[in-house]
Design a protein around this motif. Structure first.
Motif, short mmCIF file in Angstrom:
data_model
loop_
_atom_site.label_atom_id
_atom_site.label_comp_id
_atom_site.label_asym_id
_atom_site.label_seq_id
_atom_site.Cartn_x
_atom_site.Cartn_y
_atom_site.Cartn_z
N SER A 164 0.83 -1.21 0.00
CA SER A 164 0.00 0.00 0.00
C SER A 164 0.87 1.26 0.00
O SER A 164 0.66 2.18 0.79
CB SER A 164 -0.93 0.00 1.22
OG SER A 164 -1.74 -1.14 1.23
N LEU A 165 1.83 1.27 -0.87
CA LEU A 165 2.78 2.37 -0.89
C LEU A 165 2.11 3.69 -1.24
O LEU A 165 1.16 3.74 -2.04
CB LEU A 165 3.91 2.07 -1.89
CG LEU A 165 4.95 1.08 -1.36
CD1 LEU A 165 5.75 0.48 -2.49
CD2 LEU A 165 5.86 1.76 -0.36
N LYS A 166 2.62 4.74 -0.62
CA LYS A 166 2.11 6.09 -0.81
C LYS A 166 3.23 6.96 -1.41
O LYS A 166 4.41 6.65 -1.25
CB LYS A 166 1.66 6.68 0.52
CG LYS A 166 0.64 5.84 1.27
CD LYS A 166 0.32 6.45 2.62
CE LYS A 166 -0.69 5.62 3.39
NZ LYS A 166 -1.00 6.21 4.71
N THR A 167 2.84 8.05 -2.02
CA THR A 167 3.86 8.94 -2.60
C THR A 167 4.83 9.43 -1.53
O THR A 167 6.02 9.63 -1.80
CB THR A 167 3.21 10.13 -3.31
OG1 THR A 167 2.34 10.81 -2.39
CG2 THR A 167 2.39 9.66 -4.51
N GLU A 168 4.34 9.59 -0.31
CA GLU A 168 5.21 10.07 0.77
C GLU A 168 6.20 9.01 1.24
O GLU A 168 7.05 9.30 2.09
CB GLU A 168 4.39 10.58 1.95
CG GLU A 168 3.33 9.63 2.47
CD GLU A 168 1.95 9.92 1.90
OE1 GLU A 168 1.85 10.19 0.67
OE2 GLU A 168 0.98 9.85 2.68
N ASP A 169 6.12 7.80 0.73
CA ASP A 169 7.13 6.78 1.02
C ASP A 169 8.35 6.92 0.13
O ASP A 169 9.35 6.21 0.32
CB ASP A 169 6.54 5.37 0.85
CG ASP A 169 5.45 5.06 1.86
OD1 ASP A 169 4.43 4.45 1.46
OD2 ASP A 169 5.61 5.42 3.04
N THR A 170 8.28 7.80 -0.86
CA THR A 170 9.41 8.02 -1.75
C THR A 170 10.62 8.50 -0.95
O THR A 170 10.55 9.48 -0.23
CB THR A 170 9.04 9.05 -2.83
OG1 THR A 170 8.02 8.51 -3.67
CG2 THR A 170 10.26 9.39 -3.67
N ALA A 171 11.72 7.77 -1.08
CA ALA A 171 12.94 8.08 -0.32
C ALA A 171 14.04 7.12 -0.74
O ALA A 171 13.79 6.13 -1.44
CB ALA A 171 12.68 7.96 1.18
N ILE A 172 15.23 7.41 -0.27
CA ILE A 172 16.30 6.43 -0.32
C ILE A 172 16.23 5.62 0.96
O ILE A 172 16.19 6.20 2.06
CB ILE A 172 17.68 7.08 -0.48
CG1 ILE A 172 17.73 7.91 -1.77
CG2 ILE A 172 18.76 6.01 -0.50
CD1 ILE A 172 19.00 8.70 -1.93
N TYR A 173 16.20 4.33 0.84
CA TYR A 173 16.10 3.44 1.99
C TYR A 173 17.46 2.80 2.26
O TYR A 173 18.13 2.32 1.35
CB TYR A 173 15.05 2.36 1.73
CG TYR A 173 13.64 2.86 1.84
CD1 TYR A 173 13.12 3.72 0.88
CD2 TYR A 173 12.82 2.50 2.90
CE1 TYR A 173 11.83 4.21 0.97
CE2 TYR A 173 11.52 2.97 3.01
CZ TYR A 173 11.04 3.83 2.05
OH TYR A 173 9.75 4.31 2.15
N TYR A 174 17.83 2.80 3.54
CA TYR A 174 19.10 2.26 3.98
C TYR A 174 18.87 1.17 5.03
O TYR A 174 18.08 1.36 5.95
CB TYR A 174 19.96 3.35 4.62
CG TYR A 174 20.29 4.52 3.73
CD1 TYR A 174 19.44 5.62 3.65
CD2 TYR A 174 21.46 4.53 2.97
CE1 TYR A 174 19.74 6.71 2.84
CE2 TYR A 174 21.77 5.62 2.15
CZ TYR A 174 20.91 6.69 2.10
OH TYR A 174 21.22 7.77 1.30
N CYS A 175 19.58 0.07 4.91
CA CYS A 175 19.58 -0.88 6.00
C CYS A 175 20.80 -0.62 6.87
O CYS A 175 21.79 -0.04 6.42
CB CYS A 175 19.57 -2.32 5.49
SG CYS A 175 20.95 -2.77 4.42
N ALA A 176 20.70 -1.03 8.12
CA ALA A 176 21.77 -0.77 9.07
C ALA A 176 21.72 -1.81 10.18
O ALA A 176 20.70 -2.48 10.38
CB ALA A 176 21.63 0.63 9.66
#
Length: 125
Positions: free
Chosen positions: A85-97
């Motif tokens: 259910s992705l939203k436009t506000e989920d747009t980002a660079i995602y990093y694991c850590a």
């Protein structure tokens, strides 16, 4: 060498799904808390979700609760982030850590020791 390798980002329409993967090398997740951060253009980095195998539980940012699920595959030393259910506000660079020897509930309160490279997630309207 301790490394995290993230993948799975891409372009998806709003309402769609993506699954991010993060493979660890040089260490085992067993004694680490692991999680995902994201950073959108012009915004601060925020914690998205984290977990630890030893605690057997996870936490999520309020903005993604009920839509995102974090999971691990011990045999593959991989952590996943299933995003629905992705939203436009989920747009980002995602990093694991990852950080050793802490509980998952402490993860976002400590700068992680190991970072993966980012993977871009773009959600179009």
């Amino acid at each position: 060498e301790v490394q995290l390798q993230a993948s799975g980002g891409g372009l998806v329409q709003a309402g769609g799904s993506l699954r991010l993967s993060c493979v660890a090398s040089g260490f085992s997740f067993d004694s680490y808390a692991i999680g995902w951060f994201r950073q959108a253009p012009g915004k601060e980095r925020e914690g998205v979700s984290c977990t630890s195998i030893s605690d057997g539980d996870s936490s999520y940012a309020d903005s993604v609760k009920g839509r995102f699920t974090i999971s691990t595959d011990n045999a593959k030393n991989t952590v996943y982030l299933q995003m629905n259910s992705l939203k436009t506000e989920d747009t980002a660079i995602y990093y694991c850590a990852a950080t050793p020897s802490i509980h998952y509930w402490e993860f976002f309160n400590h700068p992680p020791e190991v970072w993966g490279q980012g993977t871009q997630v773009t959600v179009s309207s």
